[in-house]
Design a protein around this motif. Sequence first.
Motif, PDB file in Angstrom:
ATOM      1  N   GLN A  48      99.813  26.152  20.844  1.00  0.00           N
ATOM      2  CA  GLN A  48      98.709  25.264  21.229  1.00  0.00           C
ATOM      3  C   GLN A  48      99.144  23.815  21.106  1.00  0.00           C
ATOM      4  OE1 GLN A  48      94.792  26.315  19.760  1.00  0.00           O
ATOM      5  NE2 GLN A  48      94.236  24.170  19.476  1.00  0.00           N
ATOM      6  N   GLU A  49      99.933  23.541  20.098  1.00  0.00           N
ATOM      7  CA  GLU A  49     100.423  22.176  19.881  1.00  0.00           C
ATOM      8  C   GLU A  49     101.689  22.260  19.029  1.00  0.00           C
ATOM      9  OE1 GLU A  49      98.600  17.827  18.496  1.00  0.00           O
ATOM     10  OE2 GLU A  49      97.718  19.683  17.727  1.00  0.00           O
ATOM     11  N   ILE A  50     102.603  21.324  19.256  1.00  0.00           N
ATOM     12  CA  ILE A  50     103.804  21.216  18.422  1.00  0.00           C
ATOM     13  C   ILE A  50     103.766  19.859  17.729  1.00  0.00           C
ATOM     14  CG2 ILE A  50     106.326  21.079  18.381  1.00  0.00           C
ATOM     15  CD1 ILE A  50     106.403  22.999  20.721  1.00  0.00           C
ATOM     16  N   ILE A  51     103.801  19.886  16.394  1.00  0.00           N
ATOM     17  CA  ILE A  51     103.730  18.668  15.588  1.00  0.00           C
ATOM     18  C   ILE A  51     105.063  18.465  14.876  1.00  0.00           C
ATOM     19  CG2 ILE A  51     102.619  17.545  13.618  1.00  0.00           C
ATOM     20  CD1 ILE A  51     100.059  19.061  14.301  1.00  0.00           C
ATOM     21  N   ILE A  52     105.633  17.294  15.054  1.00  0.00           N
ATOM     22  CA  ILE A  52     106.868  16.915  14.362  1.00  0.00           C
ATOM     23  C   ILE A  52     106.504  15.919  13.276  1.00  0.00           C
ATOM     24  CG2 ILE A  52     109.210  16.018  14.590  1.00  0.00           C
ATOM     25  CD1 ILE A  52     108.781  18.414  16.365  1.00  0.00           C
ATOM     26  N   VAL A  53     106.906  16.196  12.044  1.00  0.00           N
ATOM     27  CA  VAL A  53     106.619  15.303  10.919  1.00  0.00           C
ATOM     28  C   VAL A  53     107.907  14.580  10.539  1.00  0.00           C
ATOM     29  CG1 VAL A  53     105.726  15.121   8.575  1.00  0.00           C
ATOM     30  CG2 VAL A  53     104.854  16.902  10.109  1.00  0.00           C
ATOM     31  N   SER A  54     107.855  13.258  10.525  1.00  0.00           N
ATOM     32  CA  SER A  54     109.049  12.483  10.201  1.00  0.00           C
ATOM     33  C   SER A  54     108.625  11.139   9.624  1.00  0.00           C
ATOM     34  CB  SER A  54     109.912  12.290  11.457  1.00  0.00           C
ATOM     35  OG  SER A  54     111.183  11.783  11.120  1.00  0.00           O
ATOM     36  N   THR A  55     109.603  10.249   9.439  1.00  0.00           N
ATOM     37  CA  THR A  55     109.311   8.912   8.938  1.00  0.00           C
ATOM     38  C   THR A  55     108.874   8.010  10.090  1.00  0.00           C
ATOM     39  OG1 THR A  55     111.620   8.218   9.204  1.00  0.00           O
ATOM     40  CG2 THR A  55     111.005   9.190   7.086  1.00  0.00           C
ATOM     41  N   SER A  56     108.215   6.919   9.765  1.00  0.00           N
ATOM     42  CA  SER A  56     107.649   6.055  10.808  1.00  0.00           C
ATOM     43  C   SER A  56     108.728   5.480  11.726  1.00  0.00           C
ATOM     44  CB  SER A  56     106.838   4.923  10.181  1.00  0.00           C
ATOM     45  OG  SER A  56     107.642   4.140   9.305  1.00  0.00           O
ATOM     46  N   ASN A  57     109.865   5.036  11.160  1.00  0.00           N
ATOM     47  CA  ASN A  57     110.895   4.442  12.024  1.00  0.00           C
ATOM     48  C   ASN A  57     111.573   5.496  12.896  1.00  0.00           C
ATOM     49  OD1 ASN A  57     112.168   5.452   9.613  1.00  0.00           O
ATOM     50  ND2 ASN A  57     114.035   4.389  10.228  1.00  0.00           N
ATOM     51  N   GLU A  58     111.674   6.740  12.403  1.00  0.00           N
ATOM     52  CA  GLU A  58     112.249   7.795  13.228  1.00  0.00           C
ATOM     53  C   GLU A  58     111.296   8.204  14.340  1.00  0.00           C
ATOM     54  OE1 GLU A  58     114.828  10.842  11.002  1.00  0.00           O
ATOM     55  OE2 GLU A  58     113.528  10.019   9.447  1.00  0.00           O
ATOM     56  N   ILE A  59     110.014   8.211  14.055  1.00  0.00           N
ATOM     57  CA  ILE A  59     109.022   8.591  15.064  1.00  0.00           C
ATOM     58  C   ILE A  59     109.092   7.646  16.257  1.00  0.00           C
ATOM     59  CG2 ILE A  59     106.533   8.641  15.524  1.00  0.00           C
ATOM     60  CD1 ILE A  59     106.197   9.855  12.710  1.00  0.00           C
ATOM     61  N   GLU A  60     109.310   6.357  15.999  1.00  0.00           N
ATOM     62  CA  GLU A  60     109.419   5.388  17.089  1.00  0.00           C
ATOM     63  C   GLU A  60     110.522   5.783  18.060  1.00  0.00           C
ATOM     64  OE1 GLU A  60     109.967   1.523  15.458  1.00  0.00           O
ATOM     65  OE2 GLU A  60     108.158   1.590  14.228  1.00  0.00           O
ATOM     66  N   VAL A  61     111.632   6.293  17.529  1.00  0.00           N
ATOM     67  CA  VAL A  61     112.756   6.709  18.365  1.00  0.00           C
ATOM     68  C   VAL A  61     112.499   8.086  18.968  1.00  0.00           C
ATOM     69  CG1 VAL A  61     115.246   7.158  18.399  1.00  0.00           C
ATOM     70  CG2 VAL A  61     114.332   5.326  16.970  1.00  0.00           C
ATOM     71  N   MET A  62     111.905   8.991  18.204  1.00  0.00           N
ATOM     72  CA  MET A  62     111.634  10.348  18.688  1.00  0.00           C
ATOM     73  C   MET A  62     110.758  10.340  19.933  1.00  0.00           C
ATOM     74  SD  MET A  62     111.013  12.435  15.129  1.00  0.00           S
ATOM     75  CE  MET A  62     112.380  13.118  14.186  1.00  0.00           C
ATOM     76  N   ARG A  63     109.842   9.403  20.004  1.00  0.00           N
ATOM     77  CA  ARG A  63     108.940   9.342  21.161  1.00  0.00           C
ATOM     78  C   ARG A  63     109.694   9.064  22.459  1.00  0.00           C
ATOM     79  NH1 ARG A  63     104.806   6.630  17.616  1.00  0.00           N
ATOM     80  NH2 ARG A  63     103.215   8.230  17.253  1.00  0.00           N
ATOM     81  N   ILE A 295     121.397   2.440  14.272  1.00  0.00           N
ATOM     82  CA  ILE A 295     121.953   3.307  15.309  1.00  0.00           C
ATOM     83  C   ILE A 295     122.904   4.334  14.703  1.00  0.00           C
ATOM     84  CG2 ILE A 295     121.650   1.586  17.124  1.00  0.00           C
ATOM     85  CD1 ILE A 295     124.609   1.039  17.038  1.00  0.00           C
ATOM     86  N   THR A 296     123.567   3.977  13.606  1.00  0.00           N
ATOM     87  CA  THR A 296     124.433   4.935  12.924  1.00  0.00           C
ATOM     88  C   THR A 296     123.617   6.071  12.330  1.00  0.00           C
ATOM     89  OG1 THR A 296     126.075   3.214  12.413  1.00  0.00           O
ATOM     90  CG2 THR A 296     126.156   5.229  11.102  1.00  0.00           C
ATOM     91  N   SER A 297     122.490   5.737  11.686  1.00  0.00           N
ATOM     92  CA  SER A 297     121.658   6.772  11.065  1.00  0.00           C
ATOM     93  C   SER A 297     121.056   7.702  12.108  1.00  0.00           C
ATOM     94  CB  SER A 297     120.544   6.125  10.228  1.00  0.00           C
ATOM     95  OG  SER A 297     119.592   5.484  11.047  1.00  0.00           O
ATOM     96  N   PHE A 298     120.934   7.237  13.355  1.00  0.00           N
ATOM     97  CA  PHE A 298     120.384   8.072  14.417  1.00  0.00           C
ATOM     98  C   PHE A 298     121.459   8.822  15.189  1.00  0.00           C
ATOM     99  CE2 PHE A 298     116.681   5.059  14.111  1.00  0.00           C
ATOM    100  CZ  PHE A 298     115.778   6.010  13.674  1.00  0.00           C
ATOM    101  N   GLY A 299     122.660   8.896  14.629  1.00  0.00           N
ATOM    102  CA  GLY A 299     123.671   9.791  15.180  1.00  0.00           C
ATOM    103  C   GLY A 299     124.628   9.209  16.184  1.00  0.00           C
TER     104      GLY A 299
END
Length: 373
Positions: A48-63, A295-299
């Motif tokens: 029905q829905e997929i929820i990803i839980v992460s930190t605020s700065n990672e969510i900005e990039v995940m979007r 950018i390093t922390s994001f792989g």
Amino acid sequence: MSNTTLILLGAGSSSRFKTKVKKQWLYSGDLPLWLHVAEHFEKSHTFQEIIIVSTSNEIEVMRNFATYTFIEGGDSRQASLSNALSHVKSDYVLVSDIARCCIPAEMIQRILNAKEKGSCVVPVLPVTDTLYMNDTPIDREQIKIIQTPQLSVTKLLKKALETDNLFTDDSSAIASLGEKIHFVEGSPKAHKLTTIDDLEELTCIQSPSTKTLTGFGIDIHPFEKNKQMFLCGVPIQSDYGFKAHSDGDVAIHALIDALLGAAGMGDIGELYPDNNNDYAGIDSKELLKDTVTRITSFGYTIGNIDLTIMAETPKLLPYKSEMRTILAKLLGIRKNFVNIKATTAEKLGFVGRKEGVTVHAVATLTYFNWKNI
């Protein structure tokens, strides 16, 4: 429509992983691990829905990668789960950790097929080794190794977490209510990524793509009298500097935009807005250091950079070697991977009229090769 919501937890600090890259941002092919996991679940079942839980700065990039529901985590796994549960409207909720990234599709289906057999459905593995508690042997037939994902009745899991008691998983929370826990067969393949050594157990993860990512940046600043000029972190002998909210290092600003562009992470104005007093007069080298850390922390791994500085004045040839040295150190790459070109505007435009400087920057990134760890 499915009556089950999927929650994937990934707000932890990855402190035991001991690399500059958080484990959820290791790449399998050209997918970060969190997205690799989410898409695998999505192929296994319609939620029905997929929820990803992460930190605020990672969510900005995940979007930038996907359109799932993203929720900011808390200080603990339980707090993160509670945050996510407040958005769940389905009858059932399937909770897993992003770090458990090679869960077989048939194991997921076993869990979902048993949803009516208990208030919480839990995959388990048997213990095959002899066990002792202090000096006393334990009947290993009575011991189970608990895995995720775990399927719970949503209203019961919400109720169970309305307490100050801390639970290590969903089943223990549900069990505290006296509700039935149903066990299904787990899988050794559903190994959890906790330390670097665990990577050897995760055969579902591909080597990172060898793709090169390219970004372009440009910045322009007018001159300002009686201000120190900085370019590429080097103080330049001049009667004027740059009009700017920060120290005005137009070259570093263009470089930051190029790096962010290659990573698909927006631009310098989004990360370091000029209406934020925290950045008033700031040394642009500090902004570049922060950008590199991000950018390093994001792989990502920095490949090379190429800057073109367009300036009628001052003359920059005497500074170019020092500029390369400083930028190479800030970027963590060799000096030969930093190229700086200086040119004039042939007396055309605002640059030709000696009113300011413009800089063009190109940067390349590759995915962090965790195979070399």
